[in-house]
Design an enzyme around this catalytic site. Structure first.
Site, PDB file in Angstrom:
ATOM      1  N   ASP A 157       0.855  -1.174   0.000  1.00  0.00           N
ATOM      2  CA  ASP A 157       0.000   0.000   0.000  1.00  0.00           C
ATOM      3  C   ASP A 157       0.907   1.246   0.000  1.00  0.00           C
ATOM      4  OD1 ASP A 157      -2.285   1.695   0.728  1.00  0.00           O
ATOM      5  OD2 ASP A 157      -1.400   1.703   2.725  1.00  0.00           O
ATOM      6  N   ASP A 189      -2.354  -0.128   5.807  1.00  0.00           N
ATOM      7  CA  ASP A 189      -2.681   0.501   7.103  1.00  0.00           C
ATOM      8  C   ASP A 189      -4.154   0.832   7.279  1.00  0.00           C
ATOM      9  OD1 ASP A 189      -2.561   2.628   5.094  1.00  0.00           O
ATOM     10  OD2 ASP A 189      -2.886   3.960   6.805  1.00  0.00           O
ATOM     11  N   ASP A 224      -0.095   5.226   0.885  1.00  0.00           N
ATOM     12  CA  ASP A 224      -0.280   6.180   2.000  1.00  0.00           C
ATOM     13  C   ASP A 224      -0.434   5.448   3.330  1.00  0.00           C
ATOM     14  OD1 ASP A 224      -0.832   9.056   0.759  1.00  0.00           O
ATOM     15  OD2 ASP A 224      -1.759   7.553  -0.533  1.00  0.00           O
TER      16      ASP A 224
HETATM   17  O1  LIG Z   1      -4.435   2.959  -0.481  1.00  0.00           O
HETATM   18  P1  LIG Z   1      -3.570   4.078  -0.050  1.00  0.00           P
HETATM   19  O2  LIG Z   1      -2.272   4.137  -0.762  1.00  0.00           O
HETATM   20  O3  LIG Z   1      -3.397   4.131   1.437  1.00  0.00           O
HETATM   21  O4  LIG Z   1      -4.382   5.400  -0.486  1.00  0.00           O
HETATM   22  C1  LIG Z   1      -5.577   5.734   0.224  1.00  0.00           C
HETATM   23  C2  LIG Z   1      -5.909   7.183  -0.006  1.00  0.00           C
HETATM   24  O5  LIG Z   1      -4.722   7.911   0.291  1.00  0.00           O
HETATM   25  C3  LIG Z   1      -4.758   9.322   0.128  1.00  0.00           C
HETATM   26  O6  LIG Z   1      -5.510   9.872   1.191  1.00  0.00           O
HETATM   27  C4  LIG Z   1      -4.939   9.607   2.454  1.00  0.00           C
HETATM   28  O7  LIG Z   1      -3.633  10.192   2.502  1.00  0.00           O
HETATM   29  C5  LIG Z   1      -3.603  11.646   2.438  1.00  0.00           C
HETATM   30  C6  LIG Z   1      -2.147  12.075   2.432  1.00  0.00           C
HETATM   31  O8  LIG Z   1      -1.487  11.568   3.546  1.00  0.00           O
HETATM   32  C7  LIG Z   1      -4.379  12.205   3.645  1.00  0.00           C
HETATM   33  O9  LIG Z   1      -4.377  13.625   3.602  1.00  0.00           O
HETATM   34  C8  LIG Z   1      -5.808  11.655   3.641  1.00  0.00           C
HETATM   35  O10 LIG Z   1      -6.486  12.054   4.818  1.00  0.00           O
HETATM   36  C9  LIG Z   1      -5.802  10.118   3.590  1.00  0.00           C
HETATM   37  O11 LIG Z   1      -7.117   9.609   3.455  1.00  0.00           O
HETATM   38  C10 LIG Z   1      -5.271   9.694  -1.230  1.00  0.00           C
HETATM   39  O12 LIG Z   1      -5.488  11.078  -1.297  1.00  0.00           O
HETATM   40  C11 LIG Z   1      -6.514   8.938  -1.642  1.00  0.00           C
HETATM   41  O13 LIG Z   1      -6.779   9.165  -3.024  1.00  0.00           O
HETATM   42  C12 LIG Z   1      -6.283   7.434  -1.460  1.00  0.00           C
HETATM   43  O14 LIG Z   1      -7.439   6.699  -1.800  1.00  0.00           O
END
Ligand SMILES: O=P(O)(O)OC[C@H]1O[C@H](O[C@H]2O[C@H](CO)[C@@H](O)[C@H](O)[C@H]2O)[C@H](O)[C@@H](O)[C@@H]1O
Length: 255
Positions: free
Chosen positions: A20, A196, A22
């Site tokens: 993953d 996560d 983020d």
């Molecule tokens: O599947 P992932 O790689 O974990 O992506 C999930 C989402 O991540 C991002 O949003 C998340 O991270 C941002 C930056 O740290 C944060 O500001 C936000 O609150 C989190 O939800 C991304 O913007 C999404 O498009 C993804 O789906």
């Protein structure tokens, strides 16, 4: 809440590793654009990709193109937008049928305009509403998205950390990992998946079915059998994985 779980084993040369983005490879930040990639991350991913003979993929809610931008010049197999987009081990793109979310844009733009703390992230196969800046807006965002989907049975909602997204039905990280695992260079290997967030749980489910290793990064309930406390600890695990694979390869060559 952190629940004690065994430290994950390191992958052997016959592993397939799915990561993953983020909250796993990069620390969460205030906005999607403000994440920072530690400089040593791309080199370690490159080494891992080589040492696993290509069986390393990113499985993320981000668009594939966004991940490419963060980790350039590296190009890895990648499932983006929670599996609605996928670039396989040969570099071929596969997209789910219901991919155009523009029909939702007007209503969502309106909601974001009425509530300046809400951030709308528009992606190729999805639209995300972020309420990290004001978590009290969670119910408003959720209800608005649920209402939107009443007339669109081909779409579903996925929830994450301070975010709710519309997604083509059937797309999931679990389905993406399953698809990778039927193709070279992943096929026949033991899957590892680290994540996560809530949307990673389907991935942990598939990895468990395939007798693989699920690693939850950070706190929170999870069906993953293993846990690593933080992104920084996960980076240490990646470095150890590379070192062990390199040592095993050296031994093999010297035989
Ligand atoms: O599947 P992932 O790689 O974990 O992506 C999930 C989402 O991540 C991002 O949003 C998340 O991270 C941002 C930056 O740290 C944060 O500001 C936000 O609150 C989190 O939800 C991304 O913007 C999404 O498009 C993804 O789906």
């Amino acid at each position: 809440m952190s629940i004690s779980r065994p430290i994950p084993p390191l992958p052997s040369p016959d592993a397939a590793v799915f990561l993953d983005f983020d909250g796993t490879l990069v620390d969460l930040a205030r906005t999607p654009d403000s994440v920072v990639l530690p400089p040593e991350l791309v080199p370690v991913l490159r080494s891992l990709h080589i040492l696993l003979d290509g069986a390393l993929a990113i499985v993320t809610g981000r668009e594939v193109a966004v991940v490419d931008r963060y980790i350039e010049p590296l190009r890895l197999p990648c499932a983006g937008t929670h599996g609605a987009q996928r670039r396989d081990g040969r570099g071929v793109y596969i997209s789910s049928p219901a991919t155009d979310p523009t029909k939702f844009v007007d209503a969502i733009v309106q909601l974001a305009q009425d509530n300046p703390s809400i951030f709308m992230e528009s992606k190729k196969c999805s639209i995300a509403l972020h309420y990290r800046a004001d978590p009290t807006l969670e119910t408003l965002c959720l209800q608005a998205m649920q209402e939107l989907l009443l007339d669109h049975p081909d779409w579903t909602l996925v929830r994450g950390k301070y975010v709710v997204e519309v997604l083509p039905k059937g797309a999931s990280k679990g389905a993406a990992i399953k698809a990778f695992m039927q193709e070279p260079p992943f096929k026949g290997r033991r899957p590892f998946f680290a994540g996560d967030d809530l949307s990673d749980e389907s991935g942990f489910g598939v990895v468990r079915e395939l007798q693989g290793v699920g690693i939850k990064v950070g706190a929170g309930m999870s069906i993953a059998r293993h846990r690593i406390d933080s992104v920084q600890d996960f980076h240490r695990w990646l470095h150890k994985a590379c070192a062990q694979l390199q040592a095993m390869r050296k031994k093999e060559v010297m035989r």
